[in-house]
Design an enzyme around this catalytic site. Structure first.
Site, PDB file in Angstrom:
ATOM      1  N   LYS A 228       0.814  -1.216   0.000  1.00  0.00           N
ATOM      2  CA  LYS A 228       0.000   0.000   0.000  1.00  0.00           C
ATOM      3  C   LYS A 228       0.849   1.269   0.000  1.00  0.00           C
ATOM      4  O   LYS A 228       2.058   1.251   0.244  1.00  0.00           O
ATOM      5  CB  LYS A 228      -0.974  -0.026   1.177  1.00  0.00           C
ATOM      6  CG  LYS A 228      -2.153  -0.961   0.919  1.00  0.00           C
ATOM      7  CD  LYS A 228      -3.294  -0.739   1.874  1.00  0.00           C
ATOM      8  CE  LYS A 228      -4.561  -1.452   1.379  1.00  0.00           C
ATOM      9  NZ  LYS A 228      -5.674  -1.333   2.333  1.00  0.00           N
ATOM     10  N   ARG A 262      -4.373  -9.850   4.468  1.00  0.00           N
ATOM     11  CA  ARG A 262      -4.667  -9.808   3.029  1.00  0.00           C
ATOM     12  C   ARG A 262      -3.368  -9.492   2.293  1.00  0.00           C
ATOM     13  O   ARG A 262      -2.733  -8.480   2.556  1.00  0.00           O
ATOM     14  CB  ARG A 262      -5.732  -8.748   2.752  1.00  0.00           C
ATOM     15  CG  ARG A 262      -6.258  -8.709   1.337  1.00  0.00           C
ATOM     16  CD  ARG A 262      -7.409  -7.714   1.228  1.00  0.00           C
ATOM     17  NE  ARG A 262      -7.973  -7.692  -0.109  1.00  0.00           N
ATOM     18  CZ  ARG A 262      -7.554  -6.882  -1.081  1.00  0.00           C
ATOM     19  NH1 ARG A 262      -6.577  -6.020  -0.854  1.00  0.00           N
ATOM     20  NH2 ARG A 262      -8.120  -6.924  -2.270  1.00  0.00           N
TER      21      ARG A 262
END
Length: 293
Positions: A228, A262
């Site tokens: 991210k 995840r």
């Protein structure tokens, strides 16, 4: 998964005992994913990806048909076209593998659950309150995520919080309680602090540093850290250079009590989590000959 402890979390047919750490592999059927740029958009490529991540140690897969970032409009019918056939094919190929559908739309969730999905991964903070109802009707689980109240597929702009972690705790626990009130089994509810969603990099770092406060609510915590922007900005590296930072955040989050992770890079994530679990005493080493032979 050979873990010790009592079952406290259920994901599809998977019973996750206390101390168990779950890898949720990402499978995007999108032509414009920020990470793989559409590498698994074709159905056969997506199915091959599922086979690969299962072999690498994934405990479940998360299937999505719309990228989180702004971009081309994808209506519900197109999202269903991208995801439901894949869910059905994965269920046929891997009958016991837990599947989550990454969507903020109840109509998409309903079709995916009917095709064999086990969990609704709502990354946009309950913008459609019917998602929990649909999950309850199907006997499915749900992931309740903090997105700071932003509409789906929007980026934060100069967002501020008096206390970002307090806001995360308040919003996610309220969503979890609403899901249970709608009929979702409490053992199938997870909460997610929503790294990058409705947050700048400093917010995401603080949410990681204080993750134990979210764990202390008693709801199992899922983290979606993989590659991210908060990792990229912290280290000033592009998407393809974010694995090391991702794994560092993964190890910290696991140590602080997160349960589900995840991930794009499944094998590396699995090893990281196994090492944390062994250091913590929840998983025995697979080989202990040093100093004994």
């Amino acid at each position: 998964m050979a873990w010790l402890g009592d079952v406290v979390l259920r994901i599809g047919s998977l019973d996750v005992p206390d101390g168990g750490l779950v890898v949720m592999a990402i499978v995007n059927r999108t032509p414009d994913s920020f990470y793989d740029r559409g590498a698994t958009y074709a159905l056969d490529a997506a199915l091959a990806r599922v086979d690969q991540v299962v072999a690498e140690g994934a405990d479940m897969v998360d299937i999505g048909g719309v990228k989180a970032a702004p971009g081309a409009d994808v209506d519900a019918a197109e999202e269903i076209r991208r995801t439901v056939d894949l869910v059905a094919a994965v269920r046929a190929a891997h009958p016991a593998l837990p599947i989550s559908i990454d969507t903020y739309r109840a109509e998409v969730a309903r079709e995916a659950l009917a095709a064999g999905a086990d969990v609704v991964n709502d990354a946009w903070g309950g913008v459609d309150p019917q998602l929990a109802v649909v999950a309850a009707e199907a006997g499915a689980g749900i992931v309740c995520t903090h997105a700071g109240g932003l509409p789906p597929r929007t980026r934060p702009h100069r967002v501020t919080y008096d206390d970002v972690v307090a806001d995360v705790v308040r919003r996610t626990t309220a969503l979890a309680e609403a899901a249970v009130a709608a009929g979702v089994d409490p053992e199938r509810v997870l909460i997610d602090p929503g790294h990058d969603f409705g947050k700048n990099t400093r917010h995401s770092l603080e949410a990681t540093r204080r993750l134990d406060e979210l764990v202390a609510t008693g709801w199992p915590v899922l983290v979606a850290l993989s590659n991210k922007d908060f990792v990229g900005e912290t280290l000033d590296v592009p998407v393809e250079g974010r694995l090391t930072g991702t794994l560092a955040a993964t190890a910290v989050s696991a140590w602080l009590g997160a349960r589900v992770f995840r991930a794009h890079d499944v094998a590396a994530t699995r090893q990281t989590l196994d090492m944390v679990a062994s250091i913590r005493g929840d998983r025995p080493p697979l080989r202990t000959t040093r100093g004994l032979a």
